[in-house]
Design an enzyme around this catalytic site. Sequence first.
Site, mmCIF file in Angstrom:
data_model
loop_
_atom_site.group_PDB
_atom_site.id
_atom_site.type_symbol
_atom_site.label_atom_id
_atom_site.label_comp_id
_atom_site.label_asym_id
_atom_site.label_seq_id
_atom_site.Cartn_x
_atom_site.Cartn_y
_atom_site.Cartn_z
ATOM 1 N N ARG A 109 0.855 -1.197 0.000
ATOM 2 C CA ARG A 109 0.000 0.000 0.000
ATOM 3 C C ARG A 109 0.884 1.237 0.000
ATOM 4 O O ARG A 109 1.702 1.444 0.899
ATOM 5 C CB ARG A 109 -0.940 0.033 1.215
ATOM 6 C CG ARG A 109 -1.822 1.290 1.196
ATOM 7 C CD ARG A 109 -3.054 1.203 2.052
ATOM 8 N NE ARG A 109 -2.783 1.317 3.480
ATOM 9 C CZ ARG A 109 -3.737 1.487 4.410
ATOM 10 N NH1 ARG A 109 -5.015 1.542 4.051
ATOM 11 N NH2 ARG A 109 -3.424 1.550 5.685
ATOM 12 N N ASP A 146 -4.461 3.216 14.063
ATOM 13 C CA ASP A 146 -3.640 3.838 13.027
ATOM 14 C C ASP A 146 -4.174 5.249 12.814
ATOM 15 O O ASP A 146 -5.013 5.730 13.575
ATOM 16 C CB ASP A 146 -3.599 2.994 11.748
ATOM 17 C CG ASP A 146 -4.919 2.978 10.983
ATOM 18 O OD1 ASP A 146 -5.877 3.661 11.397
ATOM 19 O OD2 ASP A 146 -4.979 2.289 9.951
#
Length: 535
Positions: free
Chosen positions: A168, A449
Amino acid sequence: MDRHPSSHEVKLSLQTPLNAEQAEILTDDAFLFVERLVQRFAGRVPALLAAREARQQRIDEGALPDFLPETQAIRDSEWKIQSIPADLQDRRVEITGPVERKMVINALNADVKVFMADFEDSFAPAWPAVLDGQRNLRDAVNGTIAYTQPETGKQYVLNDDPAVLICRVRGLHLPEKHLLWQGEPIPGCLLDFALYFYHNHKALLEKGSGPYFYLPKLQAHQEAAWWSEVFSFAEDEFGLARGTIKATVLIETLPAVFEMDEILHSLKEHIVGLNCGRWDYIFSYIKTLRNHPDRILPDRQVVTMEKPFLNAYSRLLVKTCHRRGAFAMGGMAAFIPSKDPERNAWVLNKIQTDKSLEATNGHDGTWVAHPGLAGTARAVFDEVLGECANQLDIDRQADAPITAAELLAPCDGERTEEGMRHNIRVAVQYIEAWINGNGCVPIYGLMEDAATAEISRASIWQWIKHGKTLSNGQVVTAALFEQMLNEEMEVLVEELGQATFDGGRYEEAAAMMLRLTTSDELVNFLTLPGYEYLP
């Protein structure tokens, strides 16, 4: 420092010297490939970001997001994406995490089908970490990655049959300040893509896999079309067949949910699926509808996938993807296992309930943040899938059409003082970790996150803006927030201990949280001001 290969006028300049290990990654040839990508594509990114702002301006002025009338023909016509490679046919459980060396090994060895190695929301892109991460992934692809724990001497090596690797990259909005093009930082995503592709495509293809990517934070099909051109250019540069590069796009912004067909169509040769990036999606719901007082979310703890607007999003993603022959991936289970048996049983029950909803809706797989939860998630999908590799046969075409009103439905639930205080403590601790270079942090039993910290600070910003009332009758004001922030800092001192608190950057994190939460305008991403703190 500028690099000047012979007979080549370089406009890309490196702002910091490389050590020997970093020079193995940013080689002269890799540097030139980055430069060719930047020269061709970086200049178009500001216009894509400006289009986001123009759309947001219209929504701020009262418009609501909706399906695009000008692309009705794409939604109405019958077409399919190109193809899905053999090693991506079964993605029932995927694990995610940053590109730290030990974590890469543990994630690839977990009881999962795919590891998404993350340069984005669970990663703080300090320059050394960016290049170390690329080296870790190169070594993983080559099967040479190993790690020895300094304190214990414990050794970590890859199993014989590791998970499939997907990289990613950073979102379009995030710059890379260590590489300047005509005096401006380049898009970080181009560096992440270029280095992973350059170093690994050959070895991946030789072992029957390929250069696979996750694309985050897209808001419009024009952004997907930009990525398709980037991929096609890279394939042509290296003599690869069209569609060798494959991508999964996260639908984690509210505008993007109205353009899923168009995103799939724009990336038709390169895309294999869409993913419900639920935490960022909740943040985007707040951010996009920030001026709409009738769309304000309650405590984030109660905004679960059972809520009508999120359930509609999940079902529409499945319906859209499967109609086009693409995978519909479920979202993240952010829980982490507990050593307390009673708490752990509660966690596993939460995972089972959450994943059952996704599997029943027709998702082809799901995400976990911790290897200890992979087995529970996998058991749910094993039971539903049986002998099948995926659920592409579940088309949901008999469902009633999902409307814009359903996707935008207000969400019931309380705003509580306890929830607000919890948000403050989570966000401060996460920001403190992030500016210290750690983007993936266990806090109060969840793997946090950037997305979950974004929800925390954006919720409170919106409550302040609209003068919303907590369940105890208190009106949320900037003054109340500042008072709570100061009080919760004292709680953190008690929880962490004075020495840990003093040794960290909690005061800086609190100051940043205060600026973000009381600013006149909602800052788009906390990682943008946060990036200034990173080396």
